[in-house]
Scaffold this motif. Sequence first.
Motif, PDB file in Angstrom:
ATOM      1  N   TYR A  75      51.286  22.268  65.873  1.00 49.83           N
ATOM      2  CA  TYR A  75      52.090  22.485  64.673  1.00 49.83           C
ATOM      3  C   TYR A  75      51.349  21.906  63.479  1.00 49.83           C
ATOM      4  N   GLU A  76      51.496  22.568  62.350  1.00 51.50           N
ATOM      5  CA  GLU A  76      50.941  22.054  61.098  1.00 51.50           C
ATOM      6  C   GLU A  76      52.010  22.231  60.024  1.00 51.50           C
ATOM      7  N   ARG A  77      52.079  21.293  59.113  1.00 49.05           N
ATOM      8  CA  ARG A  77      53.081  21.385  58.033  1.00 49.05           C
ATOM      9  C   ARG A  77      52.868  22.655  57.215  1.00 49.05           C
ATOM     10  N   GLU A  78      54.005  23.274  56.835  1.00 50.39           N
ATOM     11  CA  GLU A  78      53.935  24.449  55.965  1.00 50.39           C
ATOM     12  C   GLU A  78      53.310  24.069  54.631  1.00 50.39           C
ATOM     13  N   ARG A  79      52.726  25.053  53.985  1.00 50.57           N
ATOM     14  CA  ARG A  79      52.193  24.873  52.639  1.00 50.57           C
ATOM     15  C   ARG A  79      52.907  25.877  51.748  1.00 50.57           C
ATOM     16  N   ARG A  80      53.599  25.361  50.777  1.00 49.85           N
ATOM     17  CA  ARG A  80      54.410  26.202  49.893  1.00 49.85           C
ATOM     18  C   ARG A  80      53.570  27.316  49.260  1.00 49.85           C
ATOM     19  N   GLY A  81      54.094  28.540  49.344  1.00 46.77           N
ATOM     20  CA  GLY A  81      53.423  29.691  48.730  1.00 46.77           C
ATOM     21  C   GLY A  81      52.241  30.218  49.531  1.00 46.77           C
ATOM     22  N   ARG A  82      52.018  29.717  50.754  1.00 50.38           N
ATOM     23  CA  ARG A  82      50.884  30.158  51.565  1.00 50.38           C
ATOM     24  C   ARG A  82      51.374  30.500  52.963  1.00 50.38           C
ATOM     25  N   HIS A  83      50.608  31.282  53.678  1.00 55.64           N
ATOM     26  CA  HIS A  83      50.927  31.554  55.074  1.00 55.64           C
ATOM     27  C   HIS A  83      49.656  31.420  55.908  1.00 55.64           C
ATOM     28  N   TRP A  84      49.849  31.130  57.185  1.00 52.33           N
ATOM     29  CA  TRP A  84      48.729  30.893  58.091  1.00 52.33           C
ATOM     30  C   TRP A  84      48.262  32.198  58.714  1.00 52.33           C
ATOM     31  N   ALA A  85      46.982  32.501  58.576  1.00 55.56           N
ATOM     32  CA  ALA A  85      46.372  33.654  59.233  1.00 55.56           C
ATOM     33  C   ALA A  85      45.741  33.114  60.517  1.00 55.56           C
ATOM     34  N   GLN A  86      46.274  33.522  61.672  1.00 50.80           N
ATOM     35  CA  GLN A  86      45.805  33.003  62.955  1.00 50.80           C
ATOM     36  C   GLN A  86      44.335  33.351  63.188  1.00 50.80           C
ATOM     37  N   GLY A  87      43.636  32.458  63.850  1.00 57.54           N
ATOM     38  CA  GLY A  87      42.256  32.736  64.248  1.00 57.54           C
ATOM     39  C   GLY A  87      42.243  33.797  65.341  1.00 57.54           C
ATOM     40  N   HIS A  88      41.108  34.428  65.529  1.00 60.24           N
ATOM     41  CA  HIS A  88      41.026  35.477  66.550  1.00 60.24           C
ATOM     42  C   HIS A  88      39.580  35.698  66.983  1.00 60.24           C
ATOM     43  N   TRP A  89      39.447  36.241  68.179  1.00 58.56           N
ATOM     44  CA  TRP A  89      38.140  36.641  68.690  1.00 58.56           C
ATOM     45  C   TRP A  89      37.831  38.049  68.200  1.00 58.56           C
ATOM     46  N   GLU A  90      36.586  38.266  67.841  1.00 59.78           N
ATOM     47  CA  GLU A  90      36.145  39.579  67.374  1.00 59.78           C
ATOM     48  C   GLU A  90      34.862  39.931  68.111  1.00 59.78           C
ATOM     49  N   ARG A  91      34.793  41.157  68.601  1.00 58.72           N
ATOM     50  CA  ARG A  91      33.586  41.599  69.295  1.00 58.72           C
ATOM     51  C   ARG A  91      32.624  42.209  68.278  1.00 58.72           C
ATOM     52  N   ARG A  92      31.385  41.751  68.329  1.00 57.15           N
ATOM     53  CA  ARG A  92      30.334  42.268  67.447  1.00 57.15           C
ATOM     54  C   ARG A  92      29.115  42.603  68.303  1.00 57.15           C
ATOM     55  N   GLY A  93      29.017  43.863  68.647  1.00 55.31           N
ATOM     56  CA  GLY A  93      27.936  44.261  69.553  1.00 55.31           C
ATOM     57  C   GLY A  93      28.181  43.632  70.920  1.00 55.31           C
ATOM     58  N   ARG A  94      27.195  42.900  71.425  1.00 59.14           N
ATOM     59  CA  ARG A  94      27.336  42.225  72.714  1.00 59.14           C
ATOM     60  C   ARG A  94      27.956  40.835  72.582  1.00 59.14           C
ATOM     61  N   ARG A  95      28.066  40.361  71.390  1.00 65.01           N
ATOM     62  CA  ARG A  95      28.541  38.992  71.147  1.00 65.01           C
ATOM     63  C   ARG A  95      30.040  38.972  70.878  1.00 65.01           C
ATOM     64  N   HIS A  96      30.626  37.806  71.123  1.00 62.44           N
ATOM     65  CA  HIS A  96      32.024  37.555  70.792  1.00 62.44           C
ATOM     66  C   HIS A  96      32.041  36.434  69.778  1.00 62.44           C
ATOM     67  N   VAL A  97      32.725  36.665  68.672  1.00 56.88           N
ATOM     68  CA  VAL A  97      32.723  35.738  67.549  1.00 56.88           C
ATOM     69  C   VAL A  97      34.144  35.236  67.326  1.00 56.88           C
ATOM     70  N   TRP A  98      34.277  33.927  67.140  1.00 59.75           N
ATOM     71  CA  TRP A  98      35.578  33.338  66.823  1.00 59.75           C
ATOM     72  C   TRP A  98      35.703  33.248  65.315  1.00 59.75           C
ATOM     73  N   ILE A  99      36.739  33.869  64.743  1.00 60.62           N
ATOM     74  CA  ILE A  99      37.038  33.777  63.321  1.00 60.62           C
ATOM     75  C   ILE A  99      38.131  32.736  63.180  1.00 60.62           C
ATOM     76  N   GLU A 100      37.815  31.642  62.543  1.00 61.59           N
ATOM     77  CA  GLU A 100      38.741  30.509  62.416  1.00 61.59           C
ATOM     78  C   GLU A 100      39.968  30.901  61.600  1.00 61.59           C
ATOM     79  N   GLY A 101      41.117  30.387  61.994  1.00 63.28           N
ATOM     80  CA  GLY A 101      42.341  30.610  61.233  1.00 63.28           C
ATOM     81  C   GLY A 101      42.273  29.872  59.892  1.00 63.28           C
ATOM     82  N   HIS A 102      43.096  30.308  58.937  1.00 64.54           N
ATOM     83  CA  HIS A 102      43.043  29.696  57.612  1.00 64.54           C
ATOM     84  C   HIS A 102      44.329  29.984  56.846  1.00 64.54           C
ATOM     85  N   TRP A 103      44.546  29.208  55.807  1.00 65.01           N
ATOM     86  CA  TRP A 103      45.717  29.402  54.940  1.00 65.01           C
ATOM     87  C   TRP A 103      45.383  30.445  53.880  1.00 65.01           C
ATOM     88  N   ARG A 104      46.328  31.349  53.617  1.00 62.46           N
ATOM     89  CA  ARG A 104      46.169  32.361  52.557  1.00 62.46           C
ATOM     90  C   ARG A 104      47.228  32.130  51.514  1.00 62.46           C
TER      91      ARG A 104
END
Length: 104
Positions: A75-104
């Motif tokens: 859990y992380e405290r909410e930030r007023r006026g922002r929302h959390w974009a969850q991190g996710h795995w993304e396939r790029r060719g043969r590699r798998h890349v982790w895109i870190e979550g962040h506040w928008r």
Amino acid sequence: MKKIAGVVFVTLLAGMASACVVRGSAHVAPVAIVEVEEEPPPPRVERVTIRPGFVWIDGRWAHRGGRYVWVEGRYERERRGRHWAQGHWERRGRRHVWIEGHWR
């Protein structure tokens, strides 16, 4: 008299400068960490309880020491006026890349 006028002017100028408000914002791009060619396992199901004032950050698989290990969600405290974009795995060719979550 000139001395008093100078002091008054400097005092007014200092008062005006302290009343200035400078606001800014910065956009931080999500961090991408290139991992191994091996596809990560499917995400685990985590039991989440709604907690007012908090946002749930999903757990994820991290590649450490040549294998995938589960990193628990949190859990992380909410930030007023922002929302959390969850991190996710993304396939790029043969590699798998982790895109870190962040506040928008």
